[in-house]
Design a protein around this motif. Structure first.
Motif, PDB file in Angstrom:
ATOM      1  N   UNK A   1      30.830  15.612 -43.642  1.00 21.74           N
ATOM      2  CA  UNK A   1      32.286  15.528 -43.564  1.00 21.74           C
ATOM      3  C   UNK A   1      32.912  15.111 -44.897  1.00 21.74           C
ATOM      4  N   UNK A   2      32.222  14.238 -45.639  1.00 19.73           N
ATOM      5  CA  UNK A   2      32.753  13.743 -46.910  1.00 19.73           C
ATOM      6  C   UNK A   2      32.366  14.613 -48.093  1.00 19.73           C
ATOM      7  N   UNK A   3      31.534  15.627 -47.840  1.00 24.98           N
ATOM      8  CA  UNK A   3      31.157  16.531 -48.918  1.00 24.98           C
ATOM      9  C   UNK A   3      30.000  16.052 -49.772  1.00 24.98           C
ATOM     10  N   UNK A   4      29.283  15.012 -49.327  1.00 29.95           N
ATOM     11  CA  UNK A   4      28.131  14.531 -50.085  1.00 29.95           C
ATOM     12  C   UNK A   4      26.876  15.365 -49.813  1.00 29.95           C
ATOM     13  N   UNK A   5      26.759  15.871 -48.615  1.00 27.54           N
ATOM     14  CA  UNK A   5      25.549  16.584 -48.217  1.00 27.54           C
ATOM     15  C   UNK A   5      25.670  18.067 -48.522  1.00 27.54           C
ATOM     16  N   UNK A   6      24.672  18.656 -49.187  1.00 21.82           N
ATOM     17  CA  UNK A   6      24.693  20.100 -49.427  1.00 21.82           C
ATOM     18  C   UNK A   6      24.614  20.866 -48.110  1.00 21.82           C
ATOM     19  N   UNK A   7      25.198  22.043 -48.093  1.00 27.54           N
ATOM     20  CA  UNK A   7      25.131  22.914 -46.926  1.00 27.54           C
ATOM     21  C   UNK A   7      23.751  23.568 -46.894  1.00 27.54           C
ATOM     22  N   UNK A   8      22.961  23.364 -45.837  1.00 26.96           N
ATOM     23  CA  UNK A   8      21.622  23.962 -45.785  1.00 26.96           C
ATOM     24  C   UNK A   8      21.632  25.476 -45.918  1.00 26.96           C
ATOM     25  N   UNK A   9      22.703  26.124 -45.476  1.00 29.82           N
ATOM     26  CA  UNK A   9      22.772  27.582 -45.565  1.00 29.82           C
ATOM     27  C   UNK A   9      22.956  28.053 -47.000  1.00 29.82           C
TER      28      UNK A   9
END
Length: 209
Positions: free
Chosen positions: A170-178
């Motif tokens: 939600x905060x944009x810290x985690x990369x999108x796995x796709x």
């Protein structure tokens, strides 16, 4: 004859219309919430006529119940290996879910949960039973194997991981796995290592003779 029996009379139903309607209803609900969850909007999204919907569901609430029942989620496919890899797969599955249409649907339901506590509450009860309970069993087995400390709180451990994935997305810290599979995997592994530091069994200090 009951209303349900009356709706079952007439020409045979096209099973594809029901599938289209359920998917369309999910998309409409994600965009517009309960206020915009109408047969008119769903029929337009599905590309079918409103009579086709009325033949299957008497009210929008009845249709929503069907959407919730059909919204089946399964737990992560965890390898038959150590708890680190199992938790990493759970974290990755959470990231994929949060950044999917299904995840957006869950967040929308959560935001309106108090409006229909009986209807939406049952949905979250099922989610816990399907996903959290399965994952909890993996943690408990790891404790039994000695991979985790005896006083490890399985619920707190899982919520620490899945909560980190939710907030990270939600905060944009985690990369999108796709879009960045390697980056997402590393993000998950780093989070797992941070969390596990508090629940690994203590290693006896080396004693000098």
């Amino acid at each position: 004859m009951s209303p349900a029996e009356q709706r079952q009379t007439g020409r045979p139903r096209d099973p594809e219309i029901r599938t289209k309607a359920l998917l369309a209803a999910q998309r409409v609900y994600v965009r517009a919430g309960r206020a915009g969850f109408t047969f008119e909007a769903i029929a337009r999204e599905a590309g079918v006529g409103k009579p086709a919907l009325y033949r299957r569901w008497a009210t929008a609430e009845e249709l929503m119940r069907d959407v919730l029942r059909s919204h089946v989620l399964v737990g992560a496919e965890t390898p038959d290996s150590g708890i680190r890899e199992q938790l990493t797969q759970i974290a990755l599955a959470t990231l994929r879910l949060v950044q999917s249409e299904q995840g957006t649907f869950i967040l929308r339901v959560s935001s309106e949960r108090e409006a229909q506590p009986e209807l939406f509450g049952r949905y979250f009860d099922r989610l816990r039973e399907v996903i959290h309970t399965q994952n909890r069993g993996l943690v408990e087995k790891a404790v039994a194997r000695g991979e985790l400390a005896d006083d490890c709180d399985a619920d707190a451990l899982l919520l620490s991981i899945t909560g980190a994935m939710l907030v990270g997305a939600l905060m944009g810290f985690a990369p999108d796995p796709a879009a960045d599979a390697a980056g997402a995997s590393q993000f998950c592994r780093t989070a797992i290592e941070q969390v596990l530091r508090g629940v690994l069994p203590a290693v006896p200090a080396h004693r000098k003779d």
